[in-house]
Design a protein around this motif. Sequence first.
Motif, PDB file in Angstrom:
ATOM      1  N   HIS A  96       0.197   4.208  -4.029  1.00 19.26           N
ATOM      2  CA  HIS A  96      -0.875   3.225  -3.953  1.00 19.26           C
ATOM      3  C   HIS A  96      -1.554   2.993  -5.304  1.00 19.26           C
ATOM      4  N   ARG A  97      -1.014   3.640  -6.380  1.00 25.52           N
ATOM      5  CA  ARG A  97      -1.579   3.437  -7.713  1.00 25.52           C
ATOM      6  C   ARG A  97      -0.530   3.028  -8.749  1.00 25.52           C
ATOM      7  N   PHE A  98       0.726   2.965  -8.339  1.00 32.01           N
ATOM      8  CA  PHE A  98       1.795   2.698  -9.307  1.00 32.01           C
ATOM      9  C   PHE A  98       2.934   1.943  -8.629  1.00 32.01           C
ATOM     10  N   GLY A  99       3.469   0.918  -9.344  1.00 31.98           N
ATOM     11  CA  GLY A  99       4.574   0.161  -8.782  1.00 31.98           C
ATOM     12  C   GLY A  99       5.313  -0.613  -9.857  1.00 31.98           C
ATOM     13  N   ARG A 100       6.154  -1.532  -9.415  1.00 29.48           N
ATOM     14  CA  ARG A 100       6.989  -2.332 -10.316  1.00 29.48           C
ATOM     15  C   ARG A 100       6.588  -3.800 -10.242  1.00 29.48           C
ATOM     16  N   LEU A 101       6.652  -4.471 -11.378  1.00 26.84           N
ATOM     17  CA  LEU A 101       6.441  -5.914 -11.401  1.00 26.84           C
ATOM     18  C   LEU A 101       7.507  -6.602 -10.558  1.00 26.84           C
ATOM     19  N   ALA A 102       7.101  -7.642  -9.867  1.00 23.29           N
ATOM     20  CA  ALA A 102       8.036  -8.407  -9.045  1.00 23.29           C
ATOM     21  C   ALA A 102       8.649  -9.525  -9.881  1.00 23.29           C
ATOM     22  N   VAL A 103       9.957  -9.524  -9.983  1.00 20.08           N
ATOM     23  CA  VAL A 103      10.669 -10.582 -10.703  1.00 20.08           C
ATOM     24  C   VAL A 103      10.652 -11.859  -9.871  1.00 20.08           C
ATOM     25  N   VAL A 104      10.454 -13.002 -10.521  1.00 24.84           N
ATOM     26  CA  VAL A 104      10.548 -14.271  -9.802  1.00 24.84           C
ATOM     27  C   VAL A 104      11.959 -14.412  -9.241  1.00 24.84           C
ATOM     28  N   PRO A 105      12.115 -14.583  -7.944  1.00 21.55           N
ATOM     29  CA  PRO A 105      13.456 -14.693  -7.361  1.00 21.55           C
ATOM     30  C   PRO A 105      14.135 -15.986  -7.780  1.00 21.55           C
ATOM     31  N   GLU A 106      15.446 -15.952  -7.796  1.00 20.51           N
ATOM     32  CA  GLU A 106      16.237 -17.099  -8.230  1.00 20.51           C
ATOM     33  C   GLU A 106      15.886 -18.356  -7.445  1.00 20.51           C
TER      34      GLU A 106
END
Length: 274
Positions: free
Chosen positions: A24-34
């Motif tokens: 709940h304090r760390f994650g990954r950036l979401a890539v814009v989907p194709e």
Amino acid sequence: MGARAGEIGGMPTSNGYRLDESAHRFGRLAVVPEAEVRDREALRARLARDGYLYLRGLLPVADVEAFRRYYFSKIDAVGEDRAGFRKVLFGEIVPGAEYAAFCSQPALRGWFEWFLGGETFLHKRKIIRRTLPGENGIGTATQAHYDLVYLREGTDQVLSAWIPLGDCPVTLGGLTYLEGSHHRVLRDEVLGQLKRPAASITADLPRLAEEYDARWLVADYEAGDVVVHTAHTIHAALDNVSETARLSTDIRYQRADAAVDERWQSDWHDQDNL
């Protein structure tokens, strides 16, 4: 969660503070989907929701690598001479034609014209950041901030583009974004609760995540990637715990018919007090 300069321990650090590794304090950036890459309305909705657009492969890799080679050919020529480094950086590279051409290349300017739906304006103050391995501790990595505090004399619809100049895995110290932070910043701006002087918020990223009840988002960036973020999105840089230099640039585009912050219309210098 104390400051432990230079230690990664499986998790990134920023200014020596180790990010909280909980889900709940760390994650990954979401890539814009194709499916959304060429859908302007979908991208605008995503930017409004997330505060950023992570665009994979927007720029030709060859162009990124060519500019990186140009930069280091200039810098390597002066060796360890700090005065020589500054003379080349601020006297040749920053105001040079090569940098101007890179920042206004069709893949960038054309994308912003398409996304903003009109003629664009590129701020002249464009920043190149080089972070060497082992540089850490308070005051080294870019601290948590949102860009509007530095750009108050123009439109608040200015967009920043952060561009890694080469592959930039997490260990090299790229940007990290505080998830959803622009919603609170926008609200507090309206209420007049965030009209600080032009300064960073804090170097203590774990504490800020607790305050916002949010995650810091990271990514293993690659040459050609661009992250576009709003002027209200809180972000910071990670420490470089690798064995190579991290090179990146951040530039700002807006619509040409919107108000411009005139203070940003001179070449960047690290002593320009902005």
